[in-house]
Design an enzyme around this catalytic site. Structure first.
Site, short mmCIF file in Angstrom:
data_model
loop_
_atom_site.label_atom_id
_atom_site.label_comp_id
_atom_site.label_asym_id
_atom_site.label_seq_id
_atom_site.Cartn_x
_atom_site.Cartn_y
_atom_site.Cartn_z
N HIS A 9 0.81 -1.21 0.00
CA HIS A 9 0.00 0.00 0.00
C HIS A 9 0.84 1.27 0.00
O HIS A 9 1.98 1.29 0.49
CB HIS A 9 -0.93 -0.01 1.22
CG HIS A 9 -1.76 -1.26 1.30
ND1 HIS A 9 -2.71 -1.57 0.38
CD2 HIS A 9 -1.75 -2.28 2.20
CE1 HIS A 9 -3.28 -2.73 0.70
NE2 HIS A 9 -2.70 -3.18 1.79
N ASP A 280 1.74 -7.05 2.61
CA ASP A 280 0.84 -6.10 3.25
C ASP A 280 1.64 -4.94 3.84
O ASP A 280 1.37 -4.44 4.93
CB ASP A 280 -0.03 -6.74 4.33
CG ASP A 280 -1.29 -5.94 4.65
OD1 ASP A 280 -1.49 -4.87 4.04
OD2 ASP A 280 -2.07 -6.36 5.52
#
Length: 318
Positions: A9, A280
């Site tokens: 992200h 992640d």
């Protein structure tokens, strides 16, 4: 060994301001790492041996914003992502951000992101203003992804307010917030979302649609045999057993789940060709993830599939 990580992200100051996303309550506030898409991020990737990250805007991205903000912001995020990738084309690829509160705009952005910007799919964060993707209004998004032959990454989203109130109220704020999201809640929200796509017949209507689930399948591997027993006898309108859609239309990633037991179960249920490495980042640590990948008790051919070959095939990365 080449390593590709696909649930990684990033953020921009404009996105954080628009969403009001506050991450200061987390034990290791990832704010600065989200904003860095160059020096520190690349150094962290190098230290862990990660060759390429597939970037996605941090959730909830533009999904809960009013159209007047969400639509132009999604365009700026996707155009800006192209520039980030262009500066480091051998280190980054990207998933499009979709303003899913406006279906027409989301379809336009998906088309633009894939055909004009060279992005490799789109990431959707849970429900879109209360709608699961099986809602009839969302059909154009699914049809477009299938037609463009790109996957949708079905990422968890914060539960709707009625769910938060019913399930997670009455706890100390940081603990209740974590229970509602990464600690448990949003994994089962995502597995429910995936099941709704299946039992509503989405994959009969769009058999080429491909969906990615993070976190070793969001609990689906553990529950799939029970799901098959309970749902398939009642799913009279489906062309196939419920479990077959997970085997044919879904891929899963390792994001945040670096645990041997759950991984082995996921292998049994989905097979080695359907599992993709993910970290992640920056919520999970790159080095922890790659150390785990390298010590897995698998042969080298399987390790290469997990590390990059499955992602290369699914996303067209070379």
């Amino acid at each position: 060994m080449r390593i590709v990580a696909i649930e990684e992200h990033y953020a921009t100051p404009e996105l954080l301001e628009a969403t009001g996303l506050d991450l200061s309550w987390l034990p290791d506030n990832p704010h600065d790492r989200l904003l860095d898409t160059a020096d520190a991020r690349l150094a962290d990737m190098d230290a862990a041996g990660i060759d390429l990250q597939v970037l996605s805007a941090v959730g909830p991205a533009t999904q809960d914003l009013p159209d007047s903000v969400a639509v132009p912001l999604a365009r700026r995020l996707n155009s800006g992502l192209r520039d980030i990738i262009g500066a480091h084309p051998d280190r980054f690829a990207g998933f499009a951000t979709l303003p899913t509160g406006n279906i027409d705009a989301a379809v336009t952005e998906l088309e633009y992101g894939i055909t004009e910007l060279g992005l490799v799919g789109a990431l959707v964060n849970g429900t879109a203003q209360g709608r699961f993707l099986d809602h009839p209004d969302c059909a154009p998004i699914l049809e477009t992804a299938a037609r463009l032959d790109v996957p949708l990454y079905l990422h968890p989203g914060v539960p709707p307010q009625p769910v938060l109130g019913a399930y997670y109220a009455g706890l100390e704020p940081p603990l209740g917030r974590m229970l509602a999201t990464a600690g448990y809640g949003w994994h089962y929200e995502s597995s429910l979302h995936a099941l709704r796509l299946v039992v509503s017949g989405v994959f009969d209507r769009y058999p080429g649609l491909r969906v990615v689930l993070g976190h070793l399948g969001e609990g689906i591997p553990f529950h799939l045999a029970r799901i098959e027993d309970m749902l398939t006898p009642l799913a009279h309108d489906l062309e196939r057993p419920v479990s077959s859609y997970f085997h044919d239309n879904f891929w899963v990633t390792t994001s945040g789940y670096f645990f041997d037991g759950p991984f082995e179960l996921t292998r049994q249920v989905f097979g080695d060709d359907r599992i993709l490495f993910s970290v992640d980042y920056p919520y999970s640590d790159n080095k922890r993830a790659t150390t785990w990948l390298r010590q897995l008790d698998v042969d080298q051919d399987t390790r290469e599939k997990l590390a990059h070959r499955n992602a290369d095939d699914l996303l067209g990365l070379r």
